[in-house]
Design a protein around this motif. Structure first.
Motif, PDB file in Angstrom:
ATOM      1  N   ARG A 173      78.901 -26.508 133.216  1.00  0.00           N
ATOM      2  CA  ARG A 173      78.608 -25.325 134.029  1.00  0.00           C
ATOM      3  C   ARG A 173      79.006 -25.560 135.489  1.00  0.00           C
ATOM      4  O   ARG A 173      79.601 -24.691 136.142  1.00  0.00           O
ATOM      5  CB  ARG A 173      77.115 -24.988 133.938  1.00  0.00           C
ATOM      6  N   TRP A 209      76.653 -20.475 129.610  1.00  0.00           N
ATOM      7  CA  TRP A 209      77.663 -20.573 130.669  1.00  0.00           C
ATOM      8  C   TRP A 209      78.979 -19.924 130.255  1.00  0.00           C
ATOM      9  O   TRP A 209      79.715 -19.419 131.098  1.00  0.00           O
ATOM     10  CB  TRP A 209      77.851 -22.010 131.149  1.00  0.00           C
ATOM     11  N   GLN A 212      78.641 -16.288 131.089  1.00  0.00           N
ATOM     12  CA  GLN A 212      78.505 -15.959 132.506  1.00  0.00           C
ATOM     13  C   GLN A 212      79.776 -16.157 133.326  1.00  0.00           C
ATOM     14  O   GLN A 212      79.911 -15.571 134.400  1.00  0.00           O
ATOM     15  CB  GLN A 212      77.372 -16.803 133.109  1.00  0.00           C
ATOM     16  N   THR A 213      80.726 -16.959 132.844  1.00  0.00           N
ATOM     17  CA  THR A 213      81.899 -17.234 133.662  1.00  0.00           C
ATOM     18  C   THR A 213      82.822 -16.019 133.758  1.00  0.00           C
ATOM     19  O   THR A 213      82.919 -15.226 132.813  1.00  0.00           O
ATOM     20  CB  THR A 213      82.687 -18.435 133.116  1.00  0.00           C
TER      21      THR A 213
END
Length: 338
Positions: A173, A209, A212-213
């Motif tokens: 992350r 993660w 979310q990226t």
């Protein structure tokens, strides 16, 4: 997200600690006698045996020629010198501009995230790679980001290794967050065998993660035989795709493992049924210790020609070889029957 059942009991880190590391233990798990297995004392000393139990569970007990077993089973034939097979078959040392980074192709760079894997495949093209000279400390990742920033043509980063998913998700992350700050980057590609040999690696923390990226995330799995694909892998793939990732597979044609029409067709069908698109099928990189797995390119072309006759085009992986010095992968057309 598809529910991940009993995750605490199937934590991937725990399963790593339980991996099999000795030939007698592997033989016992598969109901094989030592006489049924090849002599491997020298080969094991040179490149240790390592195989997770979830992968062993997909092998056929009592079969010394099981296609999954053959990929991980050490054999002293590996120690026989073979002309043309080297410790750096792709000349990666010539494209290693700084620690932990390989830059062979113009618009993408490959980061050696770690030298460790969850499984030691006997045909691995990086089995002799100088990981000790390329191990990135946490603070040294800044140098990777700086290199990319100084090469504005780069728009894709490939995390490789070893196996990048051997890193903790907190580390991944953090690294991804740093790369997200570079506007030039569009894609993050992760090459991993870990979700195949230990499917529980696709856990909630990883999915968080990925979801979310801002980068387009592509997971490239590495499976060589249909028997490697099961429901647990399909669940992981479904969760990755729901999180926004693309999932592909690249394999290697290995003599005695998948060098038959039936094996290749069944692999593509199993991959697609699990939500994975076949991407590349490589011929063996001429790595020292792996010559016994190799077949001639002409034979590979004939094999994939017969595969193409049985599958729709989107299920036929591209037959390819990475040839040092060339600006892209070299593709070989399947040879169709007259």
């Amino acid at each position: 997200m598809i529910k991940i059942e009993n995750q605490a009991a199937t934590d991937w880190r725990h399963e790593l600690t339980q991996a099999i590391r000795t030939l007698p233990e592997l033989a016992a798990q598969l109901a094989l006698s030592p006489a049924q297995l090849p002599a491997a004392e020298q080969a094991t000393a040179a490149f240790r045996l390592l195989v997770p139990r979830p992968f062993v569970a997909r092998m056929q007990p009592g079969d010394p020629n099981d296609p999954l077993l053959r990929q991980v089973l050490a054999d002293d034939i590996e120690m026989q010198p073979t002309a043309g097979y080297t410790t750096d078959p792709l000349d990666e040392g010539e494209h290693n501009p700084q620690k932990g980074l390989v830059h062979k192709y113009e618009r993408r760079v490959l980061v050696i995230t770690t030298g460790t894997c969850a499984v030691n495949c006997r045909y691995c093209f990086r089995r002799h790679f100088p990981y000790g000279d390329n191990q990135l400390a946490q603070k040294e990742w800044d140098s990777v980001v700086a290199y990319i920033q100084n090469h504005p043509e780069v728009n894709e980063v490939i995390l490789s290794g070893g196996d990048p998913l051997m890193l903790k998700d907190s580390q991944l992350r953090q690294h991804v967050a740093a790369m997200e700050q570079l506007p030039q980057l569009k894609r993050l590609r992760i090459h991993s065998r870990l979700p195949v040999v230990i499917p529980s690696r696709i856990d909630r923390e990883l999915l968080d993660w990925v979801r979310q990226t801002r980068l387009d995330v592509v997971f490239v799995y590495h499976a060589n035989h249909a028997n490697e694909i099961d429901d647990d892998i399909a669940t992981g793939v479904a969760n990755l795709k729901q999180a926004g990732a693309t999932v592909l597979n690249q394999g290697v044609i290995l003599k005695g493992v998948n060098d038959s029409v039936t094996a290749q067709v069944e692999l593509s069908e199993a991959l697609f049924a699990a939500g994975i698109l076949p991407y590349y099928m490589f011929t063996l990189d001429p790595i020292e210790g792996g010559a016994h797995f190799d077949i001639p390119i002409s034979e590979a072309q004939q094999l994939m020609g017969k595969v193409a006759e049985k599958l729709p085009g989107y299920l036929v992986p591209r037959l390819a070889k990475e040839i040092p010095g060339r600006p892209a992968k070299t593709l070989f057309s399947p040879k169709l029957s007259d």
